[in-house]
Design a protein around this motif. Structure first.
Motif, short mmCIF file in Angstrom:
data_model
loop_
_atom_site.label_atom_id
_atom_site.label_comp_id
_atom_site.label_asym_id
_atom_site.label_seq_id
_atom_site.Cartn_x
_atom_site.Cartn_y
_atom_site.Cartn_z
N ARG A 1 -19.36 9.78 15.05
CA ARG A 1 -20.16 10.78 14.68
C ARG A 1 -19.36 11.46 13.46
NH1 ARG A 1 -23.73 12.57 18.54
NH2 ARG A 1 -24.66 13.92 17.00
N ALA A 2 -18.34 11.07 12.99
CA ALA A 2 -17.20 11.70 12.20
C ALA A 2 -18.02 12.48 11.00
CB ALA A 2 -16.41 10.70 11.68
N ALA B 1 -3.89 9.99 5.19
CA ALA B 1 -3.30 10.04 6.30
C ALA B 1 -3.93 11.28 7.42
CB ALA B 1 -1.89 10.50 6.11
N ALA B 2 -4.32 12.38 6.51
CA ALA B 2 -4.97 13.67 7.12
C ALA B 2 -6.29 13.11 8.02
CB ALA B 2 -5.00 14.78 6.44
N ASN B 3 -6.96 12.24 7.18
CA ASN B 3 -8.30 11.86 7.71
C ASN B 3 -8.19 10.88 8.69
OD1 ASN B 3 -10.28 13.43 5.96
ND2 ASN B 3 -9.70 12.06 4.23
N ARG B 4 -7.04 10.00 8.63
CA ARG B 4 -6.84 9.08 9.52
C ARG B 4 -6.53 9.83 11.17
NH1 ARG B 4 -4.37 5.95 5.50
NH2 ARG B 4 -2.49 6.79 6.24
N GLN B 5 -5.70 10.88 10.83
CA GLN B 5 -5.29 11.75 11.88
C GLN B 5 -6.72 12.37 12.78
OE1 GLN B 5 -3.10 11.51 13.79
NE2 GLN B 5 -2.45 13.66 14.69
N ALA B 6 -7.47 12.87 11.75
CA ALA B 6 -8.52 13.51 12.29
C ALA B 6 -9.53 12.38 13.11
CB ALA B 6 -9.34 14.26 11.20
N GLU B 7 -9.83 11.23 12.38
CA GLU B 7 -10.68 10.43 13.05
C GLU B 7 -9.95 9.68 14.42
OE1 GLU B 7 -10.76 7.44 9.61
OE2 GLU B 7 -12.30 9.03 8.55
N ARG B 8 -8.65 9.67 14.53
CA ARG B 8 -8.10 9.34 15.48
C ARG B 8 -8.39 10.29 16.72
NH1 ARG B 8 -3.85 10.15 18.77
NH2 ARG B 8 -2.96 11.73 17.49
N LEU B 9 -8.19 11.34 16.40
CA LEU B 9 -8.55 12.54 17.33
C LEU B 9 -10.22 12.58 17.81
CD1 LEU B 9 -6.72 14.53 19.01
CD2 LEU B 9 -5.90 13.42 16.98
N LEU B 10 -11.06 12.33 16.87
CA LEU B 10 -12.36 12.23 16.93
C LEU B 10 -12.62 11.05 18.13
CD1 LEU B 10 -14.05 13.17 13.70
CD2 LEU B 10 -14.25 14.31 16.04
N LEU C 1 -19.28 22.17 7.44
CA LEU C 1 -18.27 21.05 7.36
C LEU C 1 -18.72 20.11 8.46
CD1 LEU C 1 -14.93 22.87 7.43
CD2 LEU C 1 -16.07 22.14 5.33
N THR C 2 -18.61 18.67 8.02
CA THR C 2 -18.61 17.59 8.92
C THR C 2 -17.76 17.82 10.13
OG1 THR C 2 -17.32 16.07 7.80
CG2 THR C 2 -19.60 16.25 7.29
N LEU C 3 -18.07 17.02 11.11
CA LEU C 3 -17.04 16.85 12.26
C LEU C 3 -15.75 16.46 11.85
CD1 LEU C 3 -19.14 15.32 15.13
CD2 LEU C 3 -19.43 17.61 14.40
N ARG C 4 -15.67 15.66 11.00
CA ARG C 4 -14.27 15.24 10.73
C ARG C 4 -13.62 16.33 9.93
NH1 ARG C 4 -12.69 13.76 5.85
NH2 ARG C 4 -14.76 13.53 4.85
N GLN C 5 -14.40 17.01 8.86
CA GLN C 5 -13.82 18.21 8.26
C GLN C 5 -13.47 19.07 9.06
OE1 GLN C 5 -17.29 18.58 5.61
NE2 GLN C 5 -16.00 17.44 3.67
N ASN C 6 -14.24 19.56 10.11
CA ASN C 6 -13.75 20.60 10.95
C ASN C 6 -12.40 20.23 11.73
OD1 ASN C 6 -15.73 23.06 11.80
ND2 ASN C 6 -17.09 21.21 11.23
#
Length: 217
Positions: free
Chosen positions: A130-131, A113-122, A94-99
């Motif tokens: 590096r997402a 929305a889930a992807n945005r939350q993951a990107e916010r944490l990254l 999995l990519t970093l975003r997917q992890n």
């Protein structure tokens, strides 16, 4: 609040945890130290609902674990707990975003929305650019930062960190501990760090030493 009262656990007739009690308030971050074999991993497994005590009370936000079946404990882990491990446990396919988004997928949250939350944490752990990278492209310190982002993405009530700097050099260990501490406090979560390292323990609000007699500190 995490409440542990008079907790007992033994294996093959050998007591591992005896009369252990502690409380943890929202926003509080504690370190638990102790010799190998004293029961630190057993305690984490009990708090995570992966094991059951022989007696005593363990409750998170008023929910007594004794009243929860295995499905309810699975939901508790999914919804209220975040984990940071020594070995990272980043999925290589999995990519970093997917992890990072994985805990949200497990809760049934998908899409933008889930992807945005993951990107916010990254972004919060300094890896926004590096997402779409793969874990094999990262250093150990970077992978541990991904693990912290993944542990926090679903806004858990309690973060459990098991020797999170054990595989890192001193410079990266200091950065990861600072990030973990800052993230727990900023989110208002509770945090428990299990570590052999006195230096790592200093990052917490207070340090408890686990002995055969219970928690001291």
């Amino acid at each position: 609040m995490l409440e542990i009262s008079d907790l007992h656990r033994q294996f093959n007739g050998r007591p591992v945890l005896q009369a252990l009690s502690m409380q943890l308030q929202p926003g509080e971050y504690v370190a638990i130290t102790g010799e190998s074999g004293v029961g630190k991993s057993t305690l984490l497994n009990l708090i995570a609902g992966l094991d059951r005590p022989d007696s005593g009370r363990l409750a998170l936000d008023g929910a007594d674990y004794a009243g929860l079946d295995e499905n309810a404990l699975t939901r508790l882990r999914r919804d209220k707990l975040g984990f940071v491990f020594q070995a990272f446990h980043i999925l290589p396919h999995l990519t970093l975003r997917q992890n990072v988004v994985l805990p949200l997928w497990l809760k049934g949250q998908d899409g933008a929305a889930a992807n945005r939350q993951a990107e916010r944490l990254l972004d919060a752990v300094g890896l926004a650019d590096r997402a779409e990278s793969w874990p094999r492209e990262l250093s150990g310190g970077e992978m541990q930062r991904v693990a912290i982002a993944r542990a926090l993405v679903h806004e858990p009530r309690l973060v459990l960190a098991d020797e999170p700097t054990g595989n890192l050099d001193p410079t990266n260990a200091a950065k990861v501990l600072a990030l973990l501490t800052e993230s727990i406090r900023a989110s208002g979560a509770m945090g428990i760090l299990v570590t052999h390292s006195p230096e790592a323990a200093k990052s917490a609000d207070r340090v408890l030493h686990l002995t055969s007699e219970g928690l001291v500190g």
